[in-house]
Design an enzyme around this catalytic site. Structure first.
Site, PDB file in Angstrom:
ATOM      1  CG  ASP A   1       0.332  -1.756  -4.929  1.00  0.00           C
ATOM      2  OD1 ASP A   1       1.214  -0.447  -5.059  1.00  0.00           O
ATOM      3  OD2 ASP A   1      -0.724  -2.147  -4.410  1.00  0.00           O
ATOM      4  CB  SER A   2       4.145  -2.690  -2.566  1.00  0.00           C
ATOM      5  OG  SER A   2       2.868  -1.742  -1.987  1.00  0.00           O
TER       6      SER A   2
ATOM      7  N   GLY B   1       5.872   2.793   0.876  1.00  0.00           N
ATOM      8  CA  GLY B   1       6.108   4.107   1.021  1.00  0.00           C
ATOM      9  C   GLY B   1       6.322   5.017   2.211  1.00  0.00           C
TER      10      GLY B   1
ATOM     11  CB  CYS C   1       2.894   0.697  -7.039  1.00  0.00           C
ATOM     12  SG  CYS C   1       3.433   1.271  -5.366  1.00  0.00           S
TER      13      CYS C   1
ATOM     14  CB  THR D   1       4.896   4.362  -3.612  1.00  0.00           C
ATOM     15  OG1 THR D   1       4.248   4.855  -2.898  1.00  0.00           O
ATOM     16  CG2 THR D   1       6.458   4.724  -2.597  1.00  0.00           C
TER      17      THR D   1
ATOM     18  CD  GLU E   1      -0.379  -5.230   1.446  1.00  0.00           C
ATOM     19  OE1 GLU E   1      -0.521  -6.381   2.046  1.00  0.00           O
ATOM     20  OE2 GLU E   1      -1.331  -4.638   0.915  1.00  0.00           O
TER      21      GLU E   1
ATOM     22  CB  CYS F   1      -1.757   5.439  -1.805  1.00  0.00           C
ATOM     23  SG  CYS F   1      -1.108   3.876  -1.285  1.00  0.00           S
ATOM     24  CB  THR F   2      -2.932   1.701  -5.747  1.00  0.00           C
ATOM     25  OG1 THR F   2      -1.549   1.145  -5.604  1.00  0.00           O
ATOM     26  CG2 THR F   2      -2.721   2.411  -7.175  1.00  0.00           C
ATOM     27  CG  HIS F   3      -3.033  -0.112  -0.337  1.00  0.00           C
ATOM     28  ND1 HIS F   3      -1.588  -0.117  -1.311  1.00  0.00           N
ATOM     29  CD2 HIS F   3      -1.981  -1.682   0.388  1.00  0.00           C
ATOM     30  CE1 HIS F   3      -0.211  -0.732  -1.252  1.00  0.00           C
ATOM     31  NE2 HIS F   3      -1.346  -1.922  -0.324  1.00  0.00           N
TER      32      HIS F   3
HETATM   33  N1  DGL Z   1      -0.329   1.364  -2.837  1.00  0.00           N
HETATM   34  C1  DGL Z   1       1.241   2.312  -3.175  1.00  0.00           C
HETATM   35  C2  DGL Z   1       0.792   2.906  -3.943  1.00  0.00           C
HETATM   36  O1  DGL Z   1      -0.315   3.537  -4.929  1.00  0.00           O
HETATM   37  C3  DGL Z   1       2.064   2.218  -1.796  1.00  0.00           C
HETATM   38  C4  DGL Z   1       1.206   2.362  -0.837  1.00  0.00           C
HETATM   39  C5  DGL Z   1       3.147   1.297   0.333  1.00  0.00           C
HETATM   40  O2  DGL Z   1       3.487   0.287  -0.113  1.00  0.00           O
HETATM   41  O3  DGL Z   1       3.368   2.370   1.019  1.00  0.00           O
HETATM   42  O4  DGL Z   1       1.460   4.658  -4.098  1.00  0.00           O
END
Ligand code: DGL
Length: 275
Positions: free
Chosen positions: A12-13, A45, A75, A77, A153, A185-187
């Site tokens: 992931d990012s 993103g 992720c 994105t 983050e 979004c996985t965050h």
């Molecule tokens: N966790 C990511 C997703 O699922 C991207 C978050 C980011 O880096 O903007 O889209």
């Protein structure tokens, strides 16, 4: 790590993909997992899509270099930006993630579904296809959420910044009567307690990571790559950012001690684009 139990790569990012990793860990306890947090290049993103695709290629190359038997793009994105090109280029099972719109339109009682995702995800062709396929079965409110992944983050899972952003992003969805929210979004699953407090108990929040873990199992079974039931699973964590704060944050999110290694320099840059 031996040849009989090659690892599964997950990336992931940043730390968001841990919401997927913990589900894979629970469902596939015998697997060895390698997790890459591309924190040196987060957030994805709002970055140029081509840059995100280059990072997805560089990280997949690193995971292959480590002997990965499958890759999970944890992720939304990066999946939207690169999954078709990754699959065309690399010869191993590559599992992506997308907003859980299909289950959401099946579950909504009010007929209004809200999707929270990054700006890049909601602008992508892949997302347009998803809306074309399932969007007609409900009123779908799409909400880009700049800044929200960044809160996670920085370990801000509650407090004024995520709260103010979420109040702003959720308001139009709730005003329209959304009773089902898709975390695209996985965050965002790490913000579920705060989101649930803001929307109340009658709104259902959907996280697609169980579906990703199921799909991973199916793909491994089909390719006869599932780990032996006697294998002892484990994890290794890598980052392109600063290892110490990343380790502290990961430990907090996972509720266990974590050691984080530095992603080797040659995979840490955006690298040549092979697609
Ligand atoms: N966790 C990511 C997703 O699922 C991207 C978050 C980011 O880096 O903007 O889209």
């Amino acid at each position: 790590m031996n040849n009989h139990n090659p690892p599964i790569g997950v990336f992931d990012s940043g730390v968001g993909g841990l919401s997927v990793l913990r589900r894979i860990r629970a469902d596939l306890p015998h697997e060895t997992l390698l997790y890459v947090a591309d924190s040196g290049h987060a957030p994805y993103g709002s970055k140029p899509v081509d840059f995100v695709a280059r990072r997805a290629f560089a990280i997949t190359e690193f995971l292959l270099d480590q002997g990965a038997k499958a890759v999970v793009v944890a992720c939304n994105t990066a999946t939207a930006a690169a999954i078709a090109r990754l699959r065309a280029h690399f010869n191993l099972p590559i599992i992506g993630i997308e907003p859980a719109l299909k289950p959401a339109v099946a579950e909504t009682r009010s007929g209004v579904v809200g999707i929270l995702a990054t700006s890049n995800t909601v602008r992508s062709d892949k997302f347009a296809d998803l809306l074309d396929q399932h969007g007609h079965r409900a009123r779908v409110m799409v909400q880009p959420c700049p800044g929200l992944a960044d809160c996670v983050e920085h370990g801000e899972l509650s407090g004024p910044r995520p709260r103010a952003l979420l109040e702003r992003y959720l308001e139009p969805l709730l005003a329209a009567g959304a009773d089902t929210l898709v975390l695209g979004c996985t965050h965002y699953p790490f913000l579920t307690p705060l989101i649930q407090r803001l929307v109340g108990p009658n709104v259902t929040i959907l996280d697609p990571s169980p579906a990703v873990a199921r799909q991973l199992r199916r793909r491994l079974e089909a390719a006869e790559l599932l780990a032996d039931g006697r294998a002892v699973g484990g994890e290794r964590y890598f980052t392109s950012g600063a290892p110490e704060p990343t380790a502290r944050l990961m430990a907090r999110l996972l509720g266990q001690p974590v050691t984080v290694e530095i992603l080797p320099e040659r995979f840490g840059q955006s690298g040549p684009f092979h697609a």
